[in-house]
Write an enzyme that holds these catalytic residues in place. Structure first.
Site, PDB file in Angstrom:
ATOM      1  CG  PHE A 280      44.776  37.730  40.138  1.00  0.00           C
ATOM      2  CD1 PHE A 280      45.604  38.256  39.475  1.00  0.00           C
ATOM      3  CD2 PHE A 280      44.722  38.686  41.438  1.00  0.00           C
ATOM      4  CE1 PHE A 280      46.682  39.080  39.290  1.00  0.00           C
ATOM      5  CE2 PHE A 280      45.681  39.784  41.587  1.00  0.00           C
ATOM      6  CZ  PHE A 280      46.661  39.786  40.526  1.00  0.00           C
TER       7      PHE A 280
ATOM      8  CG  ASP B 216      38.102  39.335  38.064  1.00  0.00           C
ATOM      9  OD1 ASP B 216      38.639  39.899  37.019  1.00  0.00           O
ATOM     10  OD2 ASP B 216      38.841  39.209  39.320  1.00  0.00           O
TER      11      ASP B 216
ATOM     12  CE1 TYR C  94      45.994  46.428  36.874  1.00  0.00           C
ATOM     13  CE2 TYR C  94      44.407  47.759  38.030  1.00  0.00           C
ATOM     14  CZ  TYR C  94      45.235  46.564  37.991  1.00  0.00           C
ATOM     15  OH  TYR C  94      45.178  45.648  38.827  1.00  0.00           O
ATOM     16  CE  LYS C  95      45.276  43.058  35.693  1.00  0.00           C
ATOM     17  NZ  LYS C  95      44.915  42.047  36.398  1.00  0.00           N
TER      18      LYS C  95
ATOM     19  NE  ARG D 110      50.898  37.129  33.192  1.00  0.00           N
ATOM     20  CZ  ARG D 110      50.123  38.031  34.076  1.00  0.00           C
ATOM     21  NH1 ARG D 110      48.676  37.662  34.487  1.00  0.00           N
ATOM     22  NH2 ARG D 110      50.381  39.084  34.195  1.00  0.00           N
TER      23      ARG D 110
HETATM   24  C1  LIG Z   1      44.859  42.288  37.898  1.00  0.00           C
HETATM   25  C2  LIG Z   1      43.633  41.479  38.445  1.00  0.00           C
HETATM   26  C3  LIG Z   1      43.215  41.923  39.868  1.00  0.00           C
HETATM   27  C4  LIG Z   1      43.683  43.299  40.430  1.00  0.00           C
HETATM   28  O1  LIG Z   1      42.840  43.702  41.355  1.00  0.00           O
HETATM   29  P1  LIG Z   1      43.277  45.131  41.994  1.00  0.00           P
HETATM   30  O2  LIG Z   1      42.640  45.140  43.057  1.00  0.00           O
HETATM   31  O3  LIG Z   1      42.961  46.089  40.947  1.00  0.00           O
HETATM   32  O4  LIG Z   1      44.619  45.253  42.440  1.00  0.00           O
HETATM   33  C5  LIG Z   1      42.036  41.061  40.158  1.00  0.00           C
HETATM   34  N1  LIG Z   1      41.756  39.930  39.685  1.00  0.00           N
HETATM   35  C6  LIG Z   1      42.287  39.465  38.725  1.00  0.00           C
HETATM   36  C7  LIG Z   1      41.694  38.345  37.885  1.00  0.00           C
HETATM   37  C8  LIG Z   1      43.125  40.330  38.060  1.00  0.00           C
HETATM   38  O5  LIG Z   1      43.493  39.936  36.933  1.00  0.00           O
END
Ligand SMILES: *Cc1c(COP(=O)(O)O)cnc(C)c1O
Length: 406
Positions: A124, A191, A216-217, A365
């Site tokens: 990500f 992560d 939040y996921k 997705r």
């Molecule tokens: C959703 C997600 C993030 C989001 O990071 P924020 O700092 O909360 O916006 C980071 N890394 C991964 C792998 C994600 O899926």
């Protein structure tokens, strides 16, 4: 797969009762819990309580009487227990991006003389952006080599990986990769954004050093709810993080001029935390209460498996390219397909009541949250996808214009 088979799978589903704990708009099939989980009903009362009672009536006193000050730690311990972490190693705070920054800095500090951090090109993007800001020398799987074992040597301080890939849904073997990193004297930072809440995780047992993730996921804590960070107890005394704010001080309310890091996981806090949003984390954890990790995993695999099976004819007829491992042990809880008209199809599906999402380039997705989805939902979702493909919705100009958030 006949209608009867699907009804039988749902009839035997031990998690079916959890659906009641969530609010979902009537008639909607929500396959986007990997981006933003739906509202747990406990959030309605929780937010009401924190605003109307604790804030409105309790005012400043609520920092003590309503547990506000302790919330990052008490919620951290509760979430930690769900992720296989003993108390005192997890706090809920800040964002995943910020927590990555802290974890990478801490790992570099614990491995003096080593400057390299290994990560994955297909991470990500924020993970790589934040890594870039730490000053580490970055080596990427998929750019500098195709095998992790070739990239990890005596110069590597840490390995930063997503347990489940946000595009493909591919799942890494946490225990095996921890061993690989540790054998080379490196630390591991996981992560867990796309795995926490849908993949059984045993942070302590796997020997993980650091972990971060958002709530939040699949943890359903609400938009922008704070993230979490886990630091193994064995590193807590020595570990340092660079965002040395007052909430991470050993005695925040002594208001001393000199910074002295808290000896515990509290040292990974920085400043005042969003108390109202933290109540969403509590609601998300309430909604998970009593769930069996093995039942969660079993249903997740059953849903993704069914979806991939039912999509096979669509791949054949319309040229969708599957992007997710078929093998159960290599798959998280999402499925994706590459399709040149993917954006238009996702938009049309949303209008027909099935919410998935789209990631560049051309990736459709779909996330599968076992707590509020049934096998019947999956079958219906595939029928709607098929209707969008059969209607060639990409010819409609209305579906060509991109929204700011996809
Ligand atoms: C959703 C997600 C993030 C989001 O990071 P924020 O700092 O909360 O916006 C980071 N890394 C991964 C792998 C994600 O899926």
């Amino acid at each position: 797969m006949t209608k009867i088979d699907i009804a039988a799978l749902d009839a035997e589903d031990p998690l079916a009762c959890f659906r009641e704990r969530f609010y979902l708009p009537e008639g909607l099939i929500y396959l986007d819990g990997n981006s933003l989980g739906p509202a747990p009903k406990a959030a309605f009362t929780g937010f009401g309580e924190v605003v109307e009672k604790e804030w409105a009536e309790g005012l400043i006193g609520s920092w003590n009487t309503a547990g506000w000050f302790a919330a990052p730690k008490t919620l951290g311990d509760r979430l930690g227990a769900f992720l296989g972490a003993a108390p005192g190693q997890t706090v809920v705070c800040d964002t995943t991006s910020i927590n990555i920054f802290k974890a990478v800095h801490a790992a570099l500090g614990l491995r003096p003389g080593r400057r390299v951090v290994v990560s994955e090109l297909d991470s990500f993007p924020t993970d790589l952006y934040m890594l870039g800001g730490t000053g580490a020398e970055v080596r990427l799987l998929g750019r500098d080599g195709d095998r992790l074992e070739d990239l990890i040597d005596g110069n590597v301080a840490a390995v930063l990986l997503s347990q489940v890939n946000y595009r493909s849904g591919a799942l890494f073997d946490m225990t095996a990769i921890n061993r690989l990193a540790h054998d080379a004297g490196a630390l591991i930072i996981w992560d867990l954004c796309h795995s926490a809440g849908v993949v059984p995780i045993a942070l302590d047992a796997a020997g993980t050093d650091f972990a971060v993730g958002c709530t939040y996921k699949y943890l359903n804590a609400g938009p922008g709810a704070p993230a979490f960070i886990y630091v193994a107890k064995r590193h807590l005394e020595e570990a340092r993080q660079p965002l040395s704010g007052w909430w991470g001080h050993a005695r925040p309310f002594a208001f001393e001029a000199e910074y002295e890091a808290h000896p515990g996981i509290e040292k990974f806090l920085c400043g005042t935390q969003p108390i109202i949003s933290l109540r969403g984390v509590q609601a998300g954890l309430d909604a998970l209460d009593g769930v069996s990790q093995s039942a969660l995993r079993e249903k997740s695999l059953s849903l993704t498996h069914l979806f991939m099976d039912l999509c096979e004819p669509l791949c054949r007829d319309y040229g969708l390219v599957p992007g997710t491992p078929r093998e159960d042990r290599q798959r998280g809880s999402q499925v994706s397909f590459t399709f040149e008209h993917g954006y238009a199809v996702i938009r049309a599906m949303i209008e027909r009541g099935v919410v998935g999402d789209f990631r560049e380039p051309g990736l459709m997705r779909f996330g599968f949250a076992p707590l509020y989805l049934s096998h019947a939902d999956i079958k219906r979702a595939v029928e709607i996808m098929e209707s969008c493909l059969a209607d060639r919705v990409w010819l409609d100009p209305a579906y060509q214009v991109r929204s700011p958030v996809t």
